[in-house]
Design a protein around this motif. Structure first.
Motif, PDB file in Angstrom:
ATOM      1  N   LYS A 147      51.574   6.818  12.282  1.00  0.00           N
ATOM      2  CA  LYS A 147      52.562   6.967  11.686  1.00  0.00           C
ATOM      3  C   LYS A 147      52.702   5.228  11.509  1.00  0.00           C
ATOM      4  O   LYS A 147      52.820   4.497  12.435  1.00  0.00           O
ATOM      5  CB  LYS A 147      53.784   7.393  12.312  1.00  0.00           C
ATOM      6  N   GLY A 148      53.102   4.888  10.185  1.00  0.00           N
ATOM      7  CA  GLY A 148      53.374   3.470  10.048  1.00  0.00           C
ATOM      8  C   GLY A 148      52.236   2.619   9.975  1.00  0.00           C
ATOM      9  O   GLY A 148      52.291   1.449   9.529  1.00  0.00           O
ATOM     10  N   LYS A 149      51.083   2.958  10.001  1.00  0.00           N
ATOM     11  CA  LYS A 149      49.935   2.489  10.090  1.00  0.00           C
ATOM     12  C   LYS A 149      49.282   2.237   8.531  1.00  0.00           C
ATOM     13  O   LYS A 149      49.458   3.068   7.809  1.00  0.00           O
ATOM     14  CB  LYS A 149      48.954   2.856  10.772  1.00  0.00           C
ATOM     15  N   LYS A 150      48.599   1.126   8.155  1.00  0.00           N
ATOM     16  CA  LYS A 150      47.809   1.192   7.084  1.00  0.00           C
ATOM     17  C   LYS A 150      46.602   1.980   7.009  1.00  0.00           C
ATOM     18  O   LYS A 150      45.697   1.819   7.761  1.00  0.00           O
ATOM     19  CB  LYS A 150      47.477  -0.148   6.562  1.00  0.00           C
ATOM     20  N   ILE A 151      46.425   3.018   6.165  1.00  0.00           N
ATOM     21  CA  ILE A 151      45.476   3.981   6.308  1.00  0.00           C
ATOM     22  C   ILE A 151      44.616   3.933   4.952  1.00  0.00           C
ATOM     23  O   ILE A 151      45.210   4.104   3.549  1.00  0.00           O
ATOM     24  CB  ILE A 151      46.086   5.491   6.374  1.00  0.00           C
ATOM     25  N   ALA A 152      43.082   3.998   4.713  1.00  0.00           N
ATOM     26  CA  ALA A 152      42.710   4.197   3.688  1.00  0.00           C
ATOM     27  C   ALA A 152      41.816   5.485   3.535  1.00  0.00           C
ATOM     28  O   ALA A 152      41.415   6.078   4.561  1.00  0.00           O
ATOM     29  CB  ALA A 152      41.328   3.011   3.663  1.00  0.00           C
ATOM     30  N   ALA A 163      46.198  12.172   5.840  1.00  0.00           N
ATOM     31  CA  ALA A 163      47.162  11.151   6.048  1.00  0.00           C
ATOM     32  C   ALA A 163      48.464  11.101   5.294  1.00  0.00           C
ATOM     33  O   ALA A 163      49.484  10.570   5.805  1.00  0.00           O
ATOM     34  CB  ALA A 163      46.377  10.012   5.181  1.00  0.00           C
ATOM     35  N   GLU A 164      48.599  11.977   4.435  1.00  0.00           N
ATOM     36  CA  GLU A 164      50.034  11.874   3.436  1.00  0.00           C
ATOM     37  C   GLU A 164      50.978  12.612   4.427  1.00  0.00           C
ATOM     38  O   GLU A 164      52.344  12.705   4.529  1.00  0.00           O
ATOM     39  CB  GLU A 164      49.943  12.709   2.324  1.00  0.00           C
ATOM     40  N   LYS A 165      50.666  13.519   5.509  1.00  0.00           N
ATOM     41  CA  LYS A 165      51.322  14.437   6.241  1.00  0.00           C
ATOM     42  C   LYS A 165      51.986  13.552   7.374  1.00  0.00           C
ATOM     43  O   LYS A 165      52.843  13.769   8.117  1.00  0.00           O
ATOM     44  CB  LYS A 165      50.653  15.551   6.967  1.00  0.00           C
ATOM     45  N   ILE A 166      50.893  12.351   7.608  1.00  0.00           N
ATOM     46  CA  ILE A 166      51.314  11.511   8.782  1.00  0.00           C
ATOM     47  C   ILE A 166      52.374  10.356   8.408  1.00  0.00           C
ATOM     48  O   ILE A 166      53.194   9.854   9.229  1.00  0.00           O
ATOM     49  CB  ILE A 166      49.936  11.185   9.653  1.00  0.00           C
ATOM     50  N   LYS A 171      51.713   3.487   2.522  1.00  0.00           N
ATOM     51  CA  LYS A 171      50.872   2.852   3.392  1.00  0.00           C
ATOM     52  C   LYS A 171      49.336   3.201   3.368  1.00  0.00           C
ATOM     53  O   LYS A 171      48.554   2.832   4.114  1.00  0.00           O
ATOM     54  CB  LYS A 171      51.401   3.286   4.883  1.00  0.00           C
ATOM     55  N   ILE A 172      49.147   4.166   2.292  1.00  0.00           N
ATOM     56  CA  ILE A 172      48.178   4.485   2.100  1.00  0.00           C
ATOM     57  C   ILE A 172      47.192   3.936   0.985  1.00  0.00           C
ATOM     58  O   ILE A 172      47.882   3.646  -0.119  1.00  0.00           O
ATOM     59  CB  ILE A 172      47.921   6.180   1.949  1.00  0.00           C
ATOM     60  N   THR A 173      46.172   3.734   1.136  1.00  0.00           N
ATOM     61  CA  THR A 173      45.285   3.069   0.086  1.00  0.00           C
ATOM     62  C   THR A 173      44.343   4.104  -0.304  1.00  0.00           C
ATOM     63  O   THR A 173      43.421   4.514   0.520  1.00  0.00           O
ATOM     64  CB  THR A 173      44.376   1.783   0.464  1.00  0.00           C
ATOM     65  N   TYR A 174      44.050   4.443  -1.739  1.00  0.00           N
ATOM     66  CA  TYR A 174      43.139   5.363  -2.089  1.00  0.00           C
ATOM     67  C   TYR A 174      41.915   4.844  -2.630  1.00  0.00           C
ATOM     68  O   TYR A 174      42.233   4.036  -3.499  1.00  0.00           O
ATOM     69  CB  TYR A 174      44.025   6.326  -3.154  1.00  0.00           C
TER      70      TYR A 174
END
Ligand code: ARG
Length: 264
Positions: A147-152, A163-166, A171-174
């Protein structure tokens, strides 16, 4: 009487010659040609940037991987001539719906959402999602720390949904490809990647030691071959072929080649 018989014989001869001439352009078809002409074609597509399931062999430029060999074996068994194409993962379902392709064999997880849009074969591979982080990371130990982390993530995948659930979408890069997401992590531009376990594992195995996997595998996913809705004949043929190659050892052979272990 004699005249009539002659006429009948002549008529039979003419008819026989006419029949023989049909479909004959002077050259006899070879056995191979005859076989291929009789075979219906199956156009299968995948996003071939998802090793070890589907990717381009850098040496030969050919598509290789578990899915590629699986669909070839299924086509051989079911009597299809295979044409294999690569396209973006998030375009596969639309391509099926537009009947541009007959099958998507792209490590695609069978989900209820997708089942509304396409039909699936029987499951052919058990998979799950995993968190990958930088090898030097000591903070993130699994999904619970994201949570709150940058996720790819790769767009349009179950990893993206997870990732969208979390965490929040900003914060998400697609990325179009999963390996782009993993490279972003390797370069330290994001904190984590949520992706299919066997693919992240393969990436690390290929020498990307700057990346590691942490925590549990969310293992509630199964891959299926997607076909356009209502194409029951294709599904039935693929399912029968899958059953056959599981019985005759071909499936095990392909599985062992790509995963180095017996099927789960
Ligand atoms: N299993 C995941 C999904 O179905 C990811 C599949 C991505 N496949 C690929 N060839 N890029 O959403």
């Amino acid at each position: 009487m004699k005249k009539t018989l002659k006429f009948v014989l002549l008529a039979v001869l003419v008819l026989a010659l006419a029949v023989a001439a049909v479909g004959c352009d002077g050259s006899e078809p070879t056995k191979e040609q005859a076989k291929d002409a009789a075979k219906p074609k199956l156009i299968a597509a995948a996003d071939a940037t998802f090793a070890p399931f589907e990717f381009t062999d850098p040496k030969t430029g050919k598509y290789v991987g578990f899915d590629v060999e699986l669909i070839q074996a299924l086509c051989d068994e079911a009597g299809y001539e295979l044409e294999f194409r690569s396209m973006g993962f998030d375009g596969l379902i639309a391509a099926l719906q537009a009947n541009q392709i007959d099958a998507a064999v792209s490590a695609m997880t069978i989900t209820d959402e997708r089942k509304k849009e396409v039909d699936f074969s029987d499951p052919y591979y058990k998979s799950g999602l995993v968190v990958a982080v930088q090898a030097k990371d000591t903070e993130i130990k699994g999904f619970e720390d994201l949570k709150g982390k940058k996720i790819a993530v790769q767009s349009g995948t179950t990893g993206a949904l997870q990732a969208e659930k979390i965490t929040d979408k900003d914060k998400i890069t697609y990325f179009t490809n999963a390996d782009q997401a993993l490279l972003e992590l390797k370069n330290g531009a994001v904190d984590a990647v949520v992706n299919d376990f066997p693919v992240s594992a393969y990436f690390i195995q290929q020498g990307n030691k700057e990346v590691k996997m942490v925590g549990e595998i969310l293992s509630a996913e199964e891959y299926g071959i997607a076909v356009p809705k209502g194409k029951t004949e294709t599904v039935e043929k693929l399912n029968a072929a899958l059953k056959k190659i599981k019985e005759n050892g071909k499936y095990d052979q392909i599985y062992k080649k790509w995963f180095g272990e017996e099927p789960k």
